[in-house]
Each structure stands twice: as structure tokens, then as C-alpha cells.
Design an enzyme around this catalytic site. Structure first.
Site, PDB file in Angstrom:
ATOM      1  N   GLY A 165      60.085 -59.749  53.912  1.00 22.44           N
ATOM      2  CA  GLY A 165      60.425 -58.506  53.230  1.00 22.44           C
ATOM      3  C   GLY A 165      59.476 -57.367  53.537  1.00 22.44           C
ATOM      4  N   GLY A 174      63.208 -63.700  51.364  1.00 25.87           N
ATOM      5  CA  GLY A 174      63.015 -65.104  50.969  1.00 25.87           C
ATOM      6  C   GLY A 174      63.744 -66.059  51.892  1.00 25.87           C
ATOM      7  CE  LYS A 229      48.385 -66.484  45.837  1.00 23.59           C
ATOM      8  NZ  LYS A 229      49.284 -66.808  44.714  1.00 23.59           N
ATOM      9  NE  ARG A 252      69.960 -56.223  51.170  1.00 20.75           N
ATOM     10  CZ  ARG A 252      69.092 -56.596  50.251  1.00 20.75           C
ATOM     11  NH1 ARG A 252      69.274 -56.247  48.985  1.00 20.75           N
ATOM     12  NH2 ARG A 252      68.050 -57.311  50.574  1.00 20.75           N
TER      13      ARG A 252
HETATM   14  P1  ADP Z   1      56.117 -60.553  53.678  1.00 24.46           P
HETATM   15  O1  ADP Z   1      56.935 -59.959  52.549  1.00 24.46           O
HETATM   16  O2  ADP Z   1      56.340 -59.800  54.970  1.00 24.46           O
HETATM   17  O3  ADP Z   1      56.365 -62.030  53.809  1.00 24.46           O
HETATM   18  P2  ADP Z   1      53.790 -60.844  51.988  1.00 24.46           P
HETATM   19  O4  ADP Z   1      54.605 -60.585  50.790  1.00 24.46           O
HETATM   20  O5  ADP Z   1      53.252 -62.198  52.185  1.00 24.46           O
HETATM   21  O6  ADP Z   1      54.568 -60.347  53.320  1.00 24.46           O
HETATM   22  O7  ADP Z   1      52.484 -59.908  51.958  1.00 24.46           O
HETATM   23  C1  ADP Z   1      52.553 -58.522  51.880  1.00 24.46           C
HETATM   24  C2  ADP Z   1      51.419 -57.972  51.082  1.00 24.46           C
HETATM   25  O8  ADP Z   1      50.168 -58.412  51.568  1.00 24.46           O
HETATM   26  C3  ADP Z   1      51.389 -56.459  51.134  1.00 24.46           C
HETATM   27  O9  ADP Z   1      51.687 -55.948  49.869  1.00 24.46           O
HETATM   28  C4  ADP Z   1      49.962 -56.133  51.562  1.00 24.46           C
HETATM   29  O10 ADP Z   1      49.417 -55.056  50.845  1.00 24.46           O
HETATM   30  C5  ADP Z   1      49.217 -57.412  51.259  1.00 24.46           C
HETATM   31  N1  ADP Z   1      48.001 -57.507  52.069  1.00 24.46           N
HETATM   32  C6  ADP Z   1      47.904 -57.550  53.399  1.00 24.46           C
HETATM   33  N2  ADP Z   1      46.609 -57.561  53.797  1.00 24.46           N
HETATM   34  C7  ADP Z   1      45.856 -57.528  52.677  1.00 24.46           C
HETATM   35  C8  ADP Z   1      44.433 -57.503  52.417  1.00 24.46           C
HETATM   36  N3  ADP Z   1      43.563 -57.523  53.423  1.00 24.46           N
HETATM   37  N4  ADP Z   1      44.045 -57.454  51.153  1.00 24.46           N
HETATM   38  C9  ADP Z   1      44.950 -57.439  50.149  1.00 24.46           C
HETATM   39  N5  ADP Z   1      46.286 -57.458  50.314  1.00 24.46           N
HETATM   40  C10 ADP Z   1      46.735 -57.501  51.569  1.00 24.46           C
HETATM   41 MG    MG Z   2      56.601 -59.963  50.388  1.00 18.32          MG
END
Ligand code: ADP
Ligand code: MG
Length: 396
Positions: A352, A375, A199, A36
Site C-alpha cells: 500500500g 494486504g 516493522k 478503482r
Molecule cells: P507497505 O504499505 O508498502 O507494505 P509499510 O506499511 O510496511 O509499507 O511501511 C510504511 C511505513 O514505514 C511508512 O509510513 C513510513 O513512514 C514507515 N517508515 C519507513 N522508514 C522508517 C523509519 N526509518 N522510521 C520510521 N518509520 C519508517
Molecule cells: Mg502499509
């Protein structure tokens, strides 16, 4: 379009810059990752080289409105001094601004630089308090916002301050808006969006906004199984967002109505348990055994997604394809990252964990843009107006 540094004359001006110096520190207070600080350099150096006196602002961690030496920006001041090869004036002032800070700012010469203490030492910061905003603005002639990672927050140092002095964007925010905004407003087509993560519920607004903009939506990661469940498939012990099953049905329907191609994984890599070393096997998406847990997309899906990515004019990716933190379930996420790195289209990573995955694979440099705000980039992709950007002046 928002005005940037290049659109104004900064020569002889005092310029106060909101940076994102929210760096990770170890127990001893040493900076463990200076990405950063490095990221802020183009804006800071441009100002110093164009005759501005530069006053830097940032938050660090969550001191919750109280002075706390654990969250002092002193290590950042030291790192900046070293990197710039010139003394960055800093004093740890609990109130962020005091008489000495005001005197220092008033006498700051062109090309000189100072850093104020953590803005979140004041509770007025997150309250976007007018008096504190005014106090910060009184130190300078121009406000530059370059803290994309905080632009989704309306705080005194990100938004409030812009009510009192002219405000433009720094080079980091300019790049974020160019890529994220460009993808959403005027993408080279086909526009392929890839969505993953844990999710469905976290990403509803993202999916809805992208359904209105993208030509193709590739779904992977944990949210896959809520969609498969909504189609009546057995998903075994795979992660399920039970409250979002109906929503998944309606999103699939919406995609069809809008003529958006929405692809779910056709195969998965599953394990017996949520553990890197668990027994694993590949299954087609409609044949996941009842006591297994899908933790990554499978090779057929990797190839299917890679084809779409290769043919895209714009690719926007948010959310890992699997539990990439476990090496045995990282292949799908890696395959998408590699396809994006090789793609001719504009490749953009927002989120992230997705950004962390791309860094981990050493592919960040080969993307058109990796967003610096987790975020903030999510809210941007949701189509929200970010307050720290909304307050900046428009180009005439
Ligand atoms: P980002 O930060 O890129 O927006 P998220 O925070 O929504 O992504 O999701 C990331 C998390 O999703 C990771 O920690 C990963 O382990 C989890 N994840 C991805 N696929 C699965 C799965 N099939 N089962 C459980 N967790 C999962
Ligand atoms: Mg995340």
C-alpha cells in the site's frame, strides 16, 4: 494458470463480476479518487462488448453486516453510468438481493449492466455463508473475480459464489497474477527484492519467502534498524522492533546459508526528532549518534541500491526506504522509485505505502506493474494462496 475471461464464451451469458469499488468518499459522499473504477473498465467493457449481460458486485468500507447509507454504492453506480455512457441499473437494497433485483437480473439484456448494493450490508458476506453465496450465484451463469484487493479474503462474493457457477479471473487479477506470480515462480534473473516499511515483524513471512526465491535482498526503511541492532550497532532513537532482534540474526544467517546477497544500508539520513523540520545529517550506518533517529537511507546506499536495480532482470519492491511522508526524508524512497522506473528489468511494486509513494512521485506509469492490493499483494508475496484466486478454474 487460472482461466480468464478470454478462455470462455460469454456471449449471451449473464456474468456476475466481483469488482473492487471500495473507493474513497468525502463527507458529502463524493468519490475523491476513481482509480478503482477506471481499473475495472477493461473487464466490464470487454464483457459488454462480447454480448454478456453484466451484474457487478463490490463491497465499500466496513458497514459491519448492516445496511448503512453512508456505505451505499449509489455514487459508484452514478460514476459508472457517466463513464460508460449507458445506464447502470442500481437500487439500494438492504438485503443486496431481493425480488426486484432477481427480476432485473433475469431480464437483463446482452450489453446491459447493473450494480448490486454493498455486499457487506449482509453479515453473511464476510462469513462466506453458503446461502448468500448461492443467492448471488443464482443471478448469473458465470462468475468473474476482478477484485484483487479482496482476494485474500474468503467471503461470499469473492470465494463462496464460485462453488455454484463456473469462475474465471478478470483482467485486473490476471495482471496481478502475471506479474506477482511471475516474479515469484519464474523471475528473469538476477531477481532483486527490495524490502522496507516500518516493522520487521510485519514482514517476516515476506522476507522468508523471498530468501528462498531472490538473488539479492535490499533492506531499507524502518526494519533496517532492527537488523543493524542485531549486528551490535548503535541505532540511537531509530525505530526498533525489539522483539525481532533474534529473528533478524537468524534471517541474516539464513541469507548467508542460502547464498542470497542481503544488503543493509551503508549510510542513513538521521534527524534529531521525528519531525520533517528537525535538524538532519548523514551518518554511516555504524556511526549513528545515540540521540539521533535514522529516518531515511543515505546517498551511498541510494547509489548501491540503484546499481543492483539497474542490473536486475526482475525487481520486486515492498515498503518505503524511509519516512517518505516527510519531504525531507523522502529522497531514499524516491531514488529507489527512480532507479526502478529507469530499469530495463521487470519492475513490480507491491504494498500500500510503496504504491502510494510511487504515485506521489508520478512514476507509477513507468513501472511494469503497480499492485492494486496492499494486504493482498503482501500475502501473495508471502507465498500464501489467496482464496479469491484459488477458487478460479485452472487452464486445462
Ligand atoms: P507497505 O504499505 O508498502 O507494505 P509499510 O506499511 O510496511 O509499507 O511501511 C510504511 C511505513 O514505514 C511508512 O509510513 C513510513 O513512514 C514507515 N517508515 C519507513 N522508514 C522508517 C523509519 N526509518 N522510521 C520510521 N518509520 C519508517
Ligand atoms: Mg502499509
Amino acid at each position: 494458470m487460472k482461466k480468464t475471461l478470454r478462455d470462455i464464451d460469454v456471449n449471451g451469458k449473464k456474468v456476475i463480476v466481483r469488482c473492487d469499488f471500495n473507493v474513497p468518499l468525502d463527507e458529502a459522499g463524493h468519490i475523491t479518487d476513481d482509480t478503482r473504477i477506471v481499473g475495472a473498465m477493461p473487464t466490464v467493457e470487454y464483457l459488454m462488448n462480447h454480448g454478456a449481460a453484466v451484474i457487478l458486485l463490490s463491497h465499500l468500507g466496513r458497514p459491519k453486516g448492516e445496511a448503512n447509507p453512508k456505505y451505499s454504492l449509489k455514487p459508484v453506480a452514478d460514476a459508472l453510468t457517466k463513464r460508460l455512457g449507458t445506464e447502470v441499473w442500481f437500487k439500494s437494497v438492504a438485503s443486496v438481493v431481493d425480488e426486484e433485483v432477481k427480476r432485473e437480473a433475469a431480464s437483463l439484456k446482452a450489453g446491459a449492466i447493473m450494480l448490486l448494493e454493498n455486499t457487506r450490508f449482509r453479515k453473511e458476506e464476510t462469513a462466506n455463508d453458503a446461502e448468500f453465496s448461492k443467492e448471488l450465484a443464482s443471478l448469473a451463469d458465470i462468475f468473474v473475480n476482478d477484485a484483487f484487493g479482496s482476494a485474500h479474503r474468503a467471503h461470499a462474493s469473492t470465494a463462496g459464489i464460485a462453488s455454484y457457477i463456473p469462475a474465471v479471473s478478470g483482467f485486473l487479477i490476471e495482471k496481478e497474477v502475471k506479474f506477482l506470480g511471475g516474479a515469484l515462480d519464474d523471475p528473469a534473473r538476477p531477481f532483486v527484492a527490495i524490502l522496507g516499511g516500518a516493522k520487521v515483524a510485519d514482514k517476516i513471512k515476506v522476507i522468508e519467502n523471498l530468501l528462498a526465491k531472490a538473488d539479492t535482498l535490499l533492506i531499507g526503511g524502518g526494519m533496517t534498524y532492527t537488523f543493524l541492532k542485531s549486528k551490535g550497532y548503535e541505532i540511537g532513537k531509530s525505530i526498533l522492533d525489539a522483539d525481532s532482534v533474534d529473528l533478524a540474526v537468524s534471517l541474516l544467517k539464513k541469507a548467508e546459508e542460502k547464498g542470497v546477497e542481503l544488503l543493509l544500508p551503508v549510510d542513513v539520513k538521521a534527524g534529531r526528532d521525528f519531525d520533517n523540520d528537525t535538524e538532519s545529517a548523514y551518518y554511516d550506518s555504524d556511526a549513528i549518534p545515540a540521540d539521533w533517529m535514522a529516518m531515511d537511507i543515505g546517498p551511498k546506499t541510494e547509489a548501491l541500491f540503484a546499481d543492483k536495480i539497474r542490473a536486475a532482470g526482475t525487481i520486486l519492491w515492498n515498503g518505503p526506504m524511509g519516512v517518505f511522508e516527510m519531504p525531507n526524508f523522502a529522497a531514499g524512497t524516491r531514488a529507489v522509485a527512480e532507479a526502478m522506473a529507469e530499469a530495463k528489468g521487470t519492475s513490480i511494486i507491491g504494498g500500500g505505502d510503496s504504491a502510494a509513494a510511487v504515485e506521489q512521485f508520478g512514476l507509477a506509469d513507468r513501472m511494469s506493474h503497480v499492485s492494486t492490493g496492499g494486504g493482498a499483494s503482501l500475502e501473495f508475496i508471502e507465498g500464501k494462496t489467496l482464496p479469491g484466486i484459488a477458487v478460479l478454474e485452472d487452464k486445462s
